[in-house]
Design a protein around this motif. Structure first.
Motif, PDB file in Angstrom:
ATOM      1  N   ASP A   1     -61.855 -42.750   4.730  1.00  0.00           N
ATOM      2  CA  ASP A   1     -63.048 -42.240   5.412  1.00  0.00           C
ATOM      3  C   ASP A   1     -63.227 -40.773   5.010  1.00  0.00           C
ATOM      4  N   ASN A   2     -63.228 -39.864   5.985  1.00  0.00           N
ATOM      5  CA  ASN A   2     -63.409 -38.447   5.668  1.00  0.00           C
ATOM      6  C   ASN A   2     -62.084 -37.697   5.571  1.00  0.00           C
ATOM      7  N   LYS A   3     -60.986 -38.403   5.654  1.00  0.00           N
ATOM      8  CA  LYS A   3     -59.677 -37.758   5.631  1.00  0.00           C
ATOM      9  C   LYS A   3     -59.102 -37.779   4.216  1.00  0.00           C
ATOM     10  N   ARG A   4     -58.492 -36.677   3.833  1.00  0.00           N
ATOM     11  CA  ARG A   4     -57.912 -36.516   2.505  1.00  0.00           C
ATOM     12  C   ARG A   4     -56.397 -36.384   2.638  1.00  0.00           C
ATOM     13  N   TYR A   5     -55.669 -37.141   1.841  1.00  0.00           N
ATOM     14  CA  TYR A   5     -54.214 -37.114   1.907  1.00  0.00           C
ATOM     15  C   TYR A   5     -53.622 -36.867   0.515  1.00  0.00           C
ATOM     16  N   ILE A   6     -52.566 -36.074   0.476  1.00  0.00           N
ATOM     17  CA  ILE A   6     -51.721 -35.967  -0.709  1.00  0.00           C
ATOM     18  C   ILE A   6     -50.635 -37.018  -0.565  1.00  0.00           C
ATOM     19  N   VAL A   7     -50.458 -37.852  -1.584  1.00  0.00           N
ATOM     20  CA  VAL A   7     -49.529 -38.977  -1.484  1.00  0.00           C
ATOM     21  C   VAL A   7     -48.384 -38.816  -2.481  1.00  0.00           C
ATOM     22  N   LYS A   8     -47.156 -38.846  -1.968  1.00  0.00           N
ATOM     23  CA  LYS A   8     -45.943 -38.945  -2.782  1.00  0.00           C
ATOM     24  C   LYS A   8     -45.237 -40.234  -2.393  1.00  0.00           C
ATOM     25  N   TRP A   9     -44.482 -40.802  -3.322  1.00  0.00           N
ATOM     26  CA  TRP A   9     -43.817 -42.062  -3.029  1.00  0.00           C
ATOM     27  C   TRP A   9     -42.418 -42.064  -3.631  1.00  0.00           C
ATOM     28  N   THR A  10     -41.547 -42.857  -3.040  1.00  0.00           N
ATOM     29  CA  THR A  10     -40.165 -42.915  -3.495  1.00  0.00           C
ATOM     30  C   THR A  10     -39.910 -44.219  -4.239  1.00  0.00           C
ATOM     31  N   ASP A  11     -38.918 -44.170  -5.112  1.00  0.00           N
ATOM     32  CA  ASP A  11     -38.466 -45.391  -5.788  1.00  0.00           C
ATOM     33  C   ASP A  11     -36.962 -45.538  -5.584  1.00  0.00           C
ATOM     34  N   LYS A  12     -36.491 -45.112  -4.416  1.00  0.00           N
ATOM     35  CA  LYS A  12     -35.059 -45.081  -4.126  1.00  0.00           C
ATOM     36  C   LYS A  12     -34.651 -46.204  -3.180  1.00  0.00           C
ATOM     37  N   GLY A  13     -35.004 -47.416  -3.509  1.00  0.00           N
ATOM     38  CA  GLY A  13     -34.576 -48.540  -2.678  1.00  0.00           C
ATOM     39  C   GLY A  13     -35.656 -48.981  -1.724  1.00  0.00           C
ATOM     40  N   ILE A  14     -35.681 -48.422  -0.522  1.00  0.00           N
ATOM     41  CA  ILE A  14     -36.652 -48.820   0.482  1.00  0.00           C
ATOM     42  C   ILE A  14     -38.016 -48.237   0.128  1.00  0.00           C
ATOM     43  N   PRO A  15     -39.062 -49.066   0.025  1.00  0.00           N
ATOM     44  CA  PRO A  15     -40.396 -48.541  -0.275  1.00  0.00           C
ATOM     45  C   PRO A  15     -40.829 -47.513   0.771  1.00  0.00           C
ATOM     46  N   GLU A  16     -41.244 -46.336   0.328  1.00  0.00           N
ATOM     47  CA  GLU A  16     -41.639 -45.290   1.266  1.00  0.00           C
ATOM     48  C   GLU A  16     -42.742 -44.444   0.667  1.00  0.00           C
TER      49      GLU A  16
END
Length: 219
Positions: A84-99
């Motif tokens: 919608d009108n919200k902006r997010y910076i997204v980082k993600w992990t690849d260390k086992g549990i999806p996060e």
């Protein structure tokens, strides 16, 4: 293409699929970025590149950061998503549990105002500074001594991260999708406080929790 109405498994799958291309592009840009940083007089310094993957049309930010002249050049990347009108910076992990870690605009604004104190920085530049400076974090439980408004935010407000520059308040949750073995865990960073701006009782409560929890290395 990643869009705001995707579920978290779809977002995470897209991000993980494109990591090899992002790693390749980051490595390809390294020499150019290092040469650019050598010209800088003021530090900390950073270089930011926009990178679009044609097959998906996903737009990423690849960044290079140097704390001071002669120090190691740190590099990584993140994704910007609009819901919608919200902006997010997204980082993600690849260390086992999806996060997935999502930095809200409010979080970045508070980090800029309360720690960086550089009003001219853009949201992406603030994100580069935060992610580069705080790549190690210690998760811990939050109680009413740390956040007196904790009950206002419900069951997902009981966690935070202690980082180099201060304390991150966050909301956490998980999304379970039928047929998937593991849920995707999401951490939404809501606001930031330097420890120096917190009360003595808050700092004491954080220290108590600090002694109970292990160090977590961010991706």
């Amino acid at each position: 293409m990643i869009v705001g109405n995707m579920n978290l498994h779809e977002v995470y799958a897209n991000l993980m699929t494109e990591m090899p291309k992002l790693n390749w592009k980051r490595d390809a840009l390294m020499a150019k970025a290092v040469n650019e940083l050598k010209k800088r007089i003021a530090f900390p310094a950073f270089v930011i590149y926009d990178y679009k993957i044609p097959a998906s049309n996903n737009q990423y930010i690849i960044y290079f950061y140097q704390e001071q002249h002669g120090s190691p050049v740190l590099s990584s990347y993140f994704f910007v998503i609009f819901d919608d009108n919200k902006r997010y910076i997204v980082k993600w992990t690849d260390k086992g549990i999806p996060e997935i870690h999502m930095l809200t605009s409010h979080f970045l604004q508070r980090y800029k105002e309360r720690f960086l104190k550089q009003p001219d920085l853009t949201a992406n530049e603030v994100a580069v500074c935060y992610l580069s400076r705080n790549n190690s974090m210690r998760p811990m439980n939050i109680n009413e001594k740390i956040n007196k408004h904790i009950k206002k935010y419900g069951e997902f407000a009981g966690e935070g991260f202690l980082v180099r520059d201060g304390f991150c308040f966050k909301l956490s949750g998980e999304e379970h999708i039928e047929g998937e073995e593991q849920p995707v865990r999401i951490c939404t960073f809501t606001t930031f406080m330097p420890l120096s701006d917190m009360s003595d009782s808050q700092r004491d409560a954080i220290l108590d929790e600090y002694m109970k929890t292990p160090l977590l290395r961010a991706s």
